[in-house]
Motif scaffolding. Structure first.
Motif, PDB file in Angstrom:
ATOM      1  N   LEU A  72      56.227  24.796  52.479  1.00  9.28           N
ATOM      2  CA  LEU A  72      56.969  23.610  52.899  1.00  9.28           C
ATOM      3  C   LEU A  72      56.785  22.432  51.954  1.00  9.28           C
ATOM      4  O   LEU A  72      57.764  21.899  51.418  1.00  9.28           O
ATOM      5  CB  LEU A  72      56.536  23.226  54.326  1.00  9.28           C
ATOM      6  N   TYR A  80      60.306  26.892  59.732  1.00 14.62           N
ATOM      7  CA  TYR A  80      60.300  26.459  58.339  1.00 14.62           C
ATOM      8  C   TYR A  80      59.855  27.577  57.391  1.00 14.62           C
ATOM      9  O   TYR A  80      60.168  27.550  56.208  1.00 14.62           O
ATOM     10  CB  TYR A  80      59.419  25.217  58.151  1.00 14.62           C
ATOM     11  N   HIS A 129      64.382  18.898  56.224  1.00 13.40           N
ATOM     12  CA  HIS A 129      64.148  20.265  55.756  1.00 13.40           C
ATOM     13  C   HIS A 129      64.971  21.246  56.590  1.00 13.40           C
ATOM     14  O   HIS A 129      64.925  21.238  57.814  1.00 13.40           O
ATOM     15  CB  HIS A 129      62.660  20.611  55.858  1.00 13.40           C
TER      16      HIS A 129
END
Length: 328
Positions: free
Chosen positions: A106, A244, A297
């Motif tokens: 990430l 994610y 994101h």
């Protein structure tokens, strides 16, 4: 005597619980640090610390003086930062700790945006899933997933994620595809256990107003997030990944969603920092950057996207098999 340096040495010893760790934290020879504290006690004509061969504890006078020292040092940092903010961007060393998967999957791919925005900050990024003592280890802040039960830290919520259930196409071809959480009892599942407590986490699912909590037997239980991902990718069983992490795999066919409509409880992304420490401008801009990064994101808001990708892959496979004649 350099009284300011002596105060910093004394606060370091109290924070870390010993002269050796304080010397490492302050990058100061242990003998120099010990001498500074001794000079401070002689100057004040008060014993601040009880020293034994096993441990160092603070006296009653030392505890009161410690609180004043912390406020003085924070006021000094405030004064310096108020000037530096007028002269330019935040600067200096910033020590941050994040879990291994959060770092590799990430933050690091996007970290160049932070370093370009704040070129005068020297970032030290520790990567671990272990419990931390922010004060004794000299860490400015830590990014963690899930609730933090530590009264010595302040936390700020910077995002929310969910877990999705997935497996490799090879595993699903061999073992079939579960439709309901209770079907997992017939499958090989990969468990995760807490590094802090050793507890194996239950599998929690929600669909509309229905909730299922399972304790799943597993031939493999891990406590490192990157190793857990690798086990999923190796086809060792069905796993649960944060959105994610998962979002990059459907497009290349490495992993597929199962039980798409069953999601986990919301899990908070938290930034923690010591409660008795001033939130410096370095920490503040990093926390703001993390919050901004998580907000934008794609993997943090990909549940619906992942389902759409999965449905598209299924549709393609059905077309190739002749089950569908035209795309839906």
């Amino acid at each position: 005597m350099d009284q300011l340096r002596a105060m910093q040495a004394f606060v370091g010893v109290v924070d870390t619980g010993g002269f050796t760790s304080a010397a490492e934290l302050l990058n100061m020879p242990k003998a120099t640090l010990s001498a500074a504290v001794a000079e401070l006690e002689a100057h004040l004509k008060v014993r601040l610390l009880h020293r034994t061969t096993r441990k160092v504890t603070v006296t009653a006078d030392g505890a009161a003086y410690y609180e004043r020292c912390v406020r003085i040092l924070e006021d000094l940092r405030d004064a310096e930062e108020s000037l530096s903010s007028k002269q330019g961007s935040p600067h200096g060393k910033l020590r941050v700790d994040v879990s291994t998967a959060v770092a590799s999957r990430l933050l690091i791919p996007l970290l160049h945006t932070f370093l370009e925005r704040y070129p005068d900050i020297e970032l030290e990024l520790g990567c671990s899933d272990r419990p931390l003592n922010l004060l004794s280890e000299g860490i400015d802040c830590a990014l963690r997933v899930g609730e933090v039960q530590d009264p010595s830290v302040v936390v700020r919520r910077v995002g929310t994620m969910q877990l999705v259930t997935c497996a490799t196409p090879g595993y699903l071809a061999k073992h079939g595809r579960p439709k309901h959480p209770h079907d997992l009892k017939k499958h090989v599942c990969l468990n995760y256990f807490s590094m802090r407590t050793g507890q194996v986490f239950d599998w929690e699912f929600n669909r509309d107003n229905e909730r299922v909590v399972l304790t799943v037997d597993s031939p493999l239980t891990l406590n490192d997030s990157n190793a857990y991902i690798d086990a999923c990718l190796a086809g060792l069983g069905i796993g649960r990944l944060p959105t994610y992490m998962f979002h990059q795999y459907p497009s290349c066919g490495a992993l597929e969603l199962v039980m798409c409509e069953w999601l986990s409880d919301d899990m908070p992304f938290l930034v923690a920092y010591p409660s008795n420490r001033h939130l410096s401008s370095k920490v503040r801009v990093f926390v703001d950057w993390v919050a901004e990064t998580l907000e934008h994101h794609t993997g943090m808001q990909m549940c619906e996207k992942a389902r759409a990708v999965h449905e598209k892959n299924q549709q393609r496979q059905m077309l190739e098999l002749g089950i569908l004649s035209t795309p839906a």
